[in-house]
Design an enzyme around this catalytic site. Structure first.
Site, PDB file in Angstrom:
ATOM      1  N   ARG A  36       0.827  -1.214   0.000  1.00 34.52           N
ATOM      2  CA  ARG A  36       0.000   0.000   0.000  1.00 34.52           C
ATOM      3  C   ARG A  36       0.861   1.264   0.000  1.00 34.52           C
ATOM      4  NH1 ARG A  36      -4.525  -2.298   4.165  1.00 34.52           N
ATOM      5  NH2 ARG A  36      -5.894  -3.122   2.570  1.00 34.52           N
ATOM      6  N   LYS A 219     -19.127 -17.417   0.649  1.00 35.55           N
ATOM      7  CA  LYS A 219     -20.571 -17.349   0.880  1.00 35.55           C
ATOM      8  C   LYS A 219     -21.328 -16.551  -0.167  1.00 35.55           C
ATOM      9  CE  LYS A 219     -20.646 -17.967   5.806  1.00 35.55           C
ATOM     10  NZ  LYS A 219     -20.877 -17.325   7.077  1.00 35.55           N
ATOM     11  N   GLY A 375     -11.182  -8.820  -2.223  1.00 33.73           N
ATOM     12  CA  GLY A 375     -11.131 -10.021  -1.391  1.00 33.73           C
ATOM     13  C   GLY A 375      -9.972 -10.942  -1.680  1.00 33.73           C
ATOM     14  N   GLY A 398     -13.010  -4.027   0.091  1.00 35.59           N
ATOM     15  CA  GLY A 398     -14.397  -3.599   0.273  1.00 35.59           C
ATOM     16  C   GLY A 398     -14.820  -2.582  -0.773  1.00 35.59           C
TER      17      GLY A 398
HETATM   18  P1  AMP Z   1     -14.281 -14.404   0.015  1.00 38.58           P
HETATM   19  O1  AMP Z   1     -13.634 -13.570   1.065  1.00 38.58           O
HETATM   20  O2  AMP Z   1     -15.765 -14.381   0.024  1.00 38.58           O
HETATM   21  O3  AMP Z   1     -13.696 -14.144  -1.350  1.00 38.58           O
HETATM   22  O4  AMP Z   1     -13.985 -15.913   0.382  1.00 38.58           O
HETATM   23  C1  AMP Z   1     -12.704 -16.415   0.414  1.00 38.58           C
HETATM   24  C2  AMP Z   1     -12.696 -17.696   1.154  1.00 38.58           C
HETATM   25  O5  AMP Z   1     -13.510 -18.646   0.481  1.00 38.58           O
HETATM   26  C3  AMP Z   1     -11.332 -18.323   1.259  1.00 38.58           C
HETATM   27  O6  AMP Z   1     -10.950 -18.291   2.602  1.00 38.58           O
HETATM   28  C4  AMP Z   1     -11.526 -19.727   0.747  1.00 38.58           C
HETATM   29  O7  AMP Z   1     -10.897 -20.692   1.567  1.00 38.58           O
HETATM   30  C5  AMP Z   1     -13.031 -19.905   0.842  1.00 38.58           C
HETATM   31  N1  AMP Z   1     -13.515 -20.968  -0.025  1.00 38.58           N
HETATM   32  C6  AMP Z   1     -13.375 -21.095  -1.350  1.00 38.58           C
HETATM   33  N2  AMP Z   1     -13.896 -22.265  -1.759  1.00 38.58           N
HETATM   34  C7  AMP Z   1     -14.377 -22.904  -0.683  1.00 38.58           C
HETATM   35  C8  AMP Z   1     -15.030 -24.163  -0.455  1.00 38.58           C
HETATM   36  N3  AMP Z   1     -15.282 -24.989  -1.453  1.00 38.58           N
HETATM   37  N4  AMP Z   1     -15.388 -24.458   0.798  1.00 38.58           N
HETATM   38  C9  AMP Z   1     -15.132 -23.628   1.810  1.00 38.58           C
HETATM   39  N5  AMP Z   1     -14.522 -22.436   1.672  1.00 38.58           N
HETATM   40  C10 AMP Z   1     -14.153 -22.070   0.446  1.00 38.58           C
END
Ligand code: AMP
Length: 417
Positions: A36, A219, A375, A398
């Protein structure tokens, strides 16, 4: 009126520059990742080289009061080194009048952490847990009232304002948005902000078609607004990672112990219906690499993603899936990637995410525009060494996510408006 950093005459001017120096520090207060800081250097150096001086302001962490752990004094030496001039330090961002006034062309001053003051965020602090609604309202009004003085003081140090803190552009804080009002004819984006805004526009406003979005991560709930906005804009939507299983289940698939959110099944179905209506191709996972527990060394088995055995959990995209996604990626002219397609933190389940990074690099080499933003996909491409093999890697988690949701970012609106 918005100005442009390349056209503005900084000769003899003092620029107050909002940067995002919210860098990770270890227990010895050493910087563990200075990305950064480095990304803000072109803007700061430009002002100094053009005969101006800079008053640099940032937050660090989430202090709720003056707290030496979050002092920006820990980074002064490193900022000086990167900038190539000794940076002075103002230990109180509200008492820097004399230091700011004494700045000569080519000199730099770093203000102490803005968030030592509640006025930066404009949120009341120290409210008792049992505060009544009336008390909460009064506290909010009080901090909003004193915020005006806070902003005015910061603005009084300078002749012009530059916002180069994309990481906080989605916040309507004193230093990211409100201060712009004091510089109606002398406000502009720094190079980093310009780059981020251009990258977003390249994808959301004037993308070369076909446009493909790859959305992964854990999620659906955290990406619902992203999916709903993109489904009206893209040609192809690849949905992977943990969130993909909710879509598979919504269509009647058996997903074993895979991550999913039953309450979001109606939303998943709505997104699929909208896609169909608009002629958007949705690509879900065909085959999954599953594990028996959430552990790197757990035994692995490949299942059809809609027929995973009861005691197995989907943790990565399998080769058949990756092959089908690769075809879509390589046939696209513009690609946005947000969110890993597997549990990439566990090396044995990182292959899918690595493959997507490789596909994006190949698409970029072939002339496609590729943006990785928001992310963990940013962490993934950086760790895997692909950051310079794609067109743009966003610095703002974000902020990028909100931009992809289609929201106007307050930090951007304040300069443009
Ligand atoms: P995000 O911050 O929403 O982009 O989510 C990232 C997270 O999603 C990471 O920590 C990954 O480990 C998790 N992730 C990706 N695929 C899977 C999966 N099949 N099951 C559980 N967690 C997952």
């Amino acid at each position: 009126m918005q100005q442009f950093i390349d056209k503005y005459d900084f000769t003899g001017k003092k620029a107050i520059v909002r940067v995002d120096f919210n860098v990770p520090l270890n227990e010895k207060f050493e910087i563990t990742d200075d990305t950064r800081i480095r990304r803000a250097m072109p803007t700061l150096k430009k002002v100094l080289a053009s005969g101006g001086s800079v008053i640099i302001m940032s937050h660090l962490g989430r202090p709720k009061k003056v707290d030496p752990t979050f002092s920006l004094k820990h980074i002064v030496d490193h900022v000086s080194e990167c900038l190539g001039v000794p940076v002075q330090f103002a230990p109180d961002c509200q008492k820097a009048d004399e230091q700011a006034a004494a700045l000569k062309p080519g000199e730099a001053l770093l203000l102490e952490n803005l968030r030592f003051y509640a006025e930066e965020e404009g949120k009341p602090r120290g409210l008792k847990d049992d505060a009544t609604d009336e008390e909460k309202k009064a506290a909010k009004a009080a901090v909003k009232a004193s915020q005006k003085e806070f902003v005015k003081k910061l603005a009084s140090y300078a002749d012009c304002y530059i916002n180069d803190a994309f990481g906080t552009a989605h916040r309507a804080h004193a230093s990211t948005a409100l201060i712009a009002d004091y510089f109606p004819n002398d406000k502009m984006f720094g190079y980093l902000m310009e780059g981020e805004i251009k990258a977003i526009d390249n994808v959301l406003k004037h993308a070369e078609r076909p446009l493909t979005a790859i959305i992964g991560g854990s999620k659906v709930s955290s990406k619902l607004a992203v999916l709903k906005n993109l489904v009206g804009k893209v040609d192809n939507l690849i949905i992977g990672g943990g969130m993909g299983y909710t879509f598979i289940k919504a269509q009647g698939g058996k997903i074993g112990l895979s991550l999913h959110e039953d309450e979001l099944i109606p939303d998943a179905l709505e997104i699929l219906a909208t896609a169909k209506e608009k002629g958007v191709n949705v690509y879900l996972s065909i085959e999954t690499v599953a594990g028996q527990k959430f552990d790197n060394d757990t035994p692995q088995r490949i299942f059809k993603t809609n027929d995973i055995a009861d005691d197995w959990e989907g943790m990565d995209a399998a080769p058949v899936t990756l092959e089908s996604w690769k075809k879509v990626i390589l046939a696209s002219k513009t690609i946005l990637w947000n969110g890993p397609v597997g549990v990439f933190e566990l090396p044995n389940f990182a292959k899918g995410t690595l493959q997507i990074a490789e596909d994006l690099a190949e698409a970029t080499r072939n002339g496609a525009y590729t943006l990785v933003g928001g992310g963990d996909s940013v962490a993934a491409v950086t760790q895997m060494g692909y950051a310079d093999k794609v067109s743009y890697v966003s610095t703002g988690g974000g902020a990028m996510l909100e931009a992809i949701e289609g929201k106007e970012l307050p930090g951007v609106a304040a300069i443009r408006g």
